[in-house]
Each structure stands twice: as structure tokens, then as C-alpha cells.
Design a protein around this motif. Sequence first.
Motif, PDB file in Angstrom:
ATOM      1  N   ARG A  80      38.092 -33.182   1.407  1.00  0.00           N
ATOM      2  CA  ARG A  80      37.862 -34.124   0.307  1.00  0.00           C
ATOM      3  C   ARG A  80      38.160 -35.568   0.641  1.00  0.00           C
ATOM      4  N   GLY A  81      38.801 -35.831   1.766  1.00  0.00           N
ATOM      5  CA  GLY A  81      39.018 -37.207   2.193  1.00  0.00           C
ATOM      6  C   GLY A  81      40.388 -37.766   1.888  1.00  0.00           C
ATOM      7  N   LEU A  82      40.580 -38.988   2.334  1.00  0.00           N
ATOM      8  CA  LEU A  82      41.869 -39.672   2.275  1.00  0.00           C
ATOM      9  C   LEU A  82      42.398 -39.823   0.855  1.00  0.00           C
ATOM     10  N   VAL A  83      41.577 -40.292  -0.053  1.00  0.00           N
ATOM     11  CA  VAL A  83      42.044 -40.565  -1.417  1.00  0.00           C
ATOM     12  C   VAL A  83      42.574 -39.293  -2.074  1.00  0.00           C
ATOM     13  N   ASP A  84      41.804 -38.217  -2.019  1.00  0.00           N
ATOM     14  CA  ASP A  84      42.250 -36.970  -2.655  1.00  0.00           C
ATOM     15  C   ASP A  84      43.450 -36.381  -1.939  1.00  0.00           C
ATOM     16  N   ALA A  85      43.537 -36.550  -0.622  1.00  0.00           N
ATOM     17  CA  ALA A  85      44.697 -36.032   0.117  1.00  0.00           C
ATOM     18  C   ALA A  85      45.967 -36.763  -0.303  1.00  0.00           C
ATOM     19  N   VAL A  86      45.892 -38.078  -0.466  1.00  0.00           N
ATOM     20  CA  VAL A  86      47.064 -38.839  -0.910  1.00  0.00           C
ATOM     21  C   VAL A  86      47.415 -38.459  -2.349  1.00  0.00           C
ATOM     22  N   ARG A  87      46.406 -38.281  -3.186  1.00  0.00           N
ATOM     23  CA  ARG A  87      46.672 -37.854  -4.567  1.00  0.00           C
ATOM     24  C   ARG A  87      47.338 -36.481  -4.606  1.00  0.00           C
ATOM     25  N   ALA A  88      46.925 -35.578  -3.736  1.00  0.00           N
ATOM     26  CA  ALA A  88      47.528 -34.242  -3.686  1.00  0.00           C
ATOM     27  C   ALA A  88      49.006 -34.325  -3.314  1.00  0.00           C
ATOM     28  N   VAL A 121      48.620 -43.560  -7.754  1.00  0.00           N
ATOM     29  CA  VAL A 121      47.611 -43.791  -6.729  1.00  0.00           C
ATOM     30  C   VAL A 121      46.394 -44.440  -7.368  1.00  0.00           C
ATOM     31  N   GLU A 122      46.033 -45.623  -6.867  1.00  0.00           N
ATOM     32  CA  GLU A 122      44.813 -46.317  -7.286  1.00  0.00           C
ATOM     33  C   GLU A 122      43.892 -46.373  -6.084  1.00  0.00           C
ATOM     34  N   ALA A 123      42.617 -46.148  -6.298  1.00  0.00           N
ATOM     35  CA  ALA A 123      41.718 -46.124  -5.150  1.00  0.00           C
ATOM     36  C   ALA A 123      40.351 -46.691  -5.476  1.00  0.00           C
ATOM     37  N   ASP A 124      39.803 -47.384  -4.499  1.00  0.00           N
ATOM     38  CA  ASP A 124      38.423 -47.851  -4.524  1.00  0.00           C
ATOM     39  C   ASP A 124      37.897 -47.747  -3.096  1.00  0.00           C
ATOM     40  N   VAL A 125      37.595 -46.517  -2.708  1.00  0.00           N
ATOM     41  CA  VAL A 125      37.074 -46.239  -1.373  1.00  0.00           C
ATOM     42  C   VAL A 125      35.800 -45.417  -1.583  1.00  0.00           C
ATOM     43  N   PRO A 126      34.639 -46.093  -1.644  1.00  0.00           N
ATOM     44  CA  PRO A 126      33.391 -45.418  -2.017  1.00  0.00           C
ATOM     45  C   PRO A 126      32.710 -44.689  -0.858  1.00  0.00           C
ATOM     46  N   GLY A 127      33.456 -43.915  -0.123  1.00  0.00           N
ATOM     47  CA  GLY A 127      32.895 -43.163   0.991  1.00  0.00           C
ATOM     48  C   GLY A 127      34.023 -42.622   1.845  1.00  0.00           C
ATOM     49  N   ARG A 128      33.671 -42.146   3.024  1.00  0.00           N
ATOM     50  CA  ARG A 128      34.649 -41.568   3.941  1.00  0.00           C
ATOM     51  C   ARG A 128      34.760 -42.432   5.185  1.00  0.00           C
ATOM     52  N   CYS A 129      35.999 -42.648   5.616  1.00  0.00           N
ATOM     53  CA  CYS A 129      36.258 -43.300   6.894  1.00  0.00           C
ATOM     54  C   CYS A 129      36.032 -42.260   7.990  1.00  0.00           C
ATOM     55  N   PRO A 130      35.888 -42.707   9.230  1.00  0.00           N
ATOM     56  CA  PRO A 130      35.840 -41.733  10.322  1.00  0.00           C
ATOM     57  C   PRO A 130      37.089 -40.846  10.298  1.00  0.00           C
ATOM     58  N   SER A 131      36.927 -39.608  10.713  1.00  0.00           N
ATOM     59  CA  SER A 131      37.979 -38.596  10.633  1.00  0.00           C
ATOM     60  C   SER A 131      39.309 -39.047  11.242  1.00  0.00           C
ATOM     61  N   ALA A 132      39.273 -39.634  12.414  1.00  0.00           N
ATOM     62  CA  ALA A 132      40.509 -40.052  13.087  1.00  0.00           C
ATOM     63  C   ALA A 132      41.222 -41.150  12.308  1.00  0.00           C
ATOM     64  N   ILE A 133      40.459 -42.051  11.703  1.00  0.00           N
ATOM     65  CA  ILE A 133      41.062 -43.133  10.915  1.00  0.00           C
ATOM     66  C   ILE A 133      41.650 -42.568   9.628  1.00  0.00           C
ATOM     67  N   THR A 168      46.138 -48.093  17.287  1.00  0.00           N
ATOM     68  CA  THR A 168      45.108 -47.436  18.093  1.00  0.00           C
ATOM     69  C   THR A 168      43.718 -47.823  17.611  1.00  0.00           C
ATOM     70  N   PHE A 169      43.603 -48.124  16.331  1.00  0.00           N
ATOM     71  CA  PHE A 169      42.312 -48.480  15.721  1.00  0.00           C
ATOM     72  C   PHE A 169      42.240 -49.967  15.376  1.00  0.00           C
ATOM     73  N   ASP A 170      43.050 -50.775  16.052  1.00  0.00           N
ATOM     74  CA  ASP A 170      43.157 -52.210  15.783  1.00  0.00           C
ATOM     75  C   ASP A 170      43.691 -52.484  14.383  1.00  0.00           C
ATOM     76  N   GLY A 171      44.463 -51.554  13.852  1.00  0.00           N
ATOM     77  CA  GLY A 171      45.054 -51.724  12.535  1.00  0.00           C
ATOM     78  C   GLY A 171      46.351 -52.515  12.602  1.00  0.00           C
ATOM     79  N   CYS A 189      37.155 -50.348   9.657  1.00  0.00           N
ATOM     80  CA  CYS A 189      36.329 -49.137   9.734  1.00  0.00           C
ATOM     81  C   CYS A 189      35.098 -49.279   8.855  1.00  0.00           C
ATOM     82  N   GLU A 190      34.113 -48.478   9.189  1.00  0.00           N
ATOM     83  CA  GLU A 190      32.900 -48.364   8.379  1.00  0.00           C
ATOM     84  C   GLU A 190      32.964 -47.059   7.617  1.00  0.00           C
ATOM     85  N   LEU A 191      32.480 -47.059   6.403  1.00  0.00           N
ATOM     86  CA  LEU A 191      32.448 -45.840   5.601  1.00  0.00           C
ATOM     87  C   LEU A 191      31.151 -45.103   5.833  1.00  0.00           C
ATOM     88  N   SER A 192      31.207 -43.782   5.673  1.00  0.00           N
ATOM     89  CA  SER A 192      29.983 -42.982   5.766  1.00  0.00           C
ATOM     90  C   SER A 192      29.461 -42.721   4.370  1.00  0.00           C
TER      91      SER A 192
END
Length: 159
Positions: A38-46, A57-69, A133-136, A156-159
Amino acid sequence: EPERARELLGETKADSGAALAELRSLVRGIRPPVLTERGLVDAVRAVALDLVVPVEVEADVPGRCPSAIEAAAYFATLELITNAVKHGRAESVRVQLRHADHVLRVVVTDDGVGGADPELGGGLRGIRRRIGTFDGTLELTSPRGGPTAAMMEIPCELS
């Protein structure tokens, strides 16, 4: 000795069941199924639902980041929440997840006692290495007496 053989089989079955449970726990710790499915947002909410301390938890991430990120951001966010509760003695935590201008931004704030310092080592240095590692980047404001605010940004770019 058939009775002894049955006893050993029972012990072996119990041991293999315990080993399987440990492996499942380890795999979930490496990459929880909710993060994969389900992605980062739902994992943090869980995670927030399972904590004794209230975590908003507030979120505005309209897609998925690459898996490693997603994995790096997830574990870094968990480390920040854990630090707030364990070391900062926070009574509440707020997590904001946003994606804008090709950057995932995670802000974790708490009402704890402050005094967090990444130069002292430990988890905060680990977060810097993990997202670096991801220039973060990680910016931290944590005066003694609190509150603490940590902002991670990972390109990162979203999918």
C-alpha cells in the motif's frame, strides 16, 4: 522407541513452527507487507495506530516513490518517531508526508523534551546515512526543553 520418536517429532514440529514465526517477523521488520502493498503513507499510518502515544499523520503524496526510497523513508520515519517517544518523552507526535517539486518531504514534530543531536551518533546519524544514499537530507531543530522538529527531504519521482 516409538514413544520417544513421537516426543521428538512433536518437539521438532514446535521448534520449526517457532523458527518460521521468527523468520516471518524478521521479514516484516525488513519490509513490512503494508509498505510493499500500500505504500509509504499507509505504512506510516499503520505504525501510528499501534503506538500508545498519539501520532497524527497528514499526507499529500499522490503516487508511489521508488521501492528503495519508500523503504528508506519508512525506516527513517520510524526511527524519528521512536526517538521522540523513547528519548524525547513526547506525549504526541505529528508526521507530515508531502511530495512536491520532485522531492519527498517528511516532517516529524513532537512535544518532547528536545536535546536531540545527530553529532552524538546513534539513530540520527543512521538516518542521515540511510537517506543520504538517495541524496536526501535531514534538518533537525531540537532545543533543550523542546519541541523537536526533523525534516527529511529525498529527491524522487512518483509513479
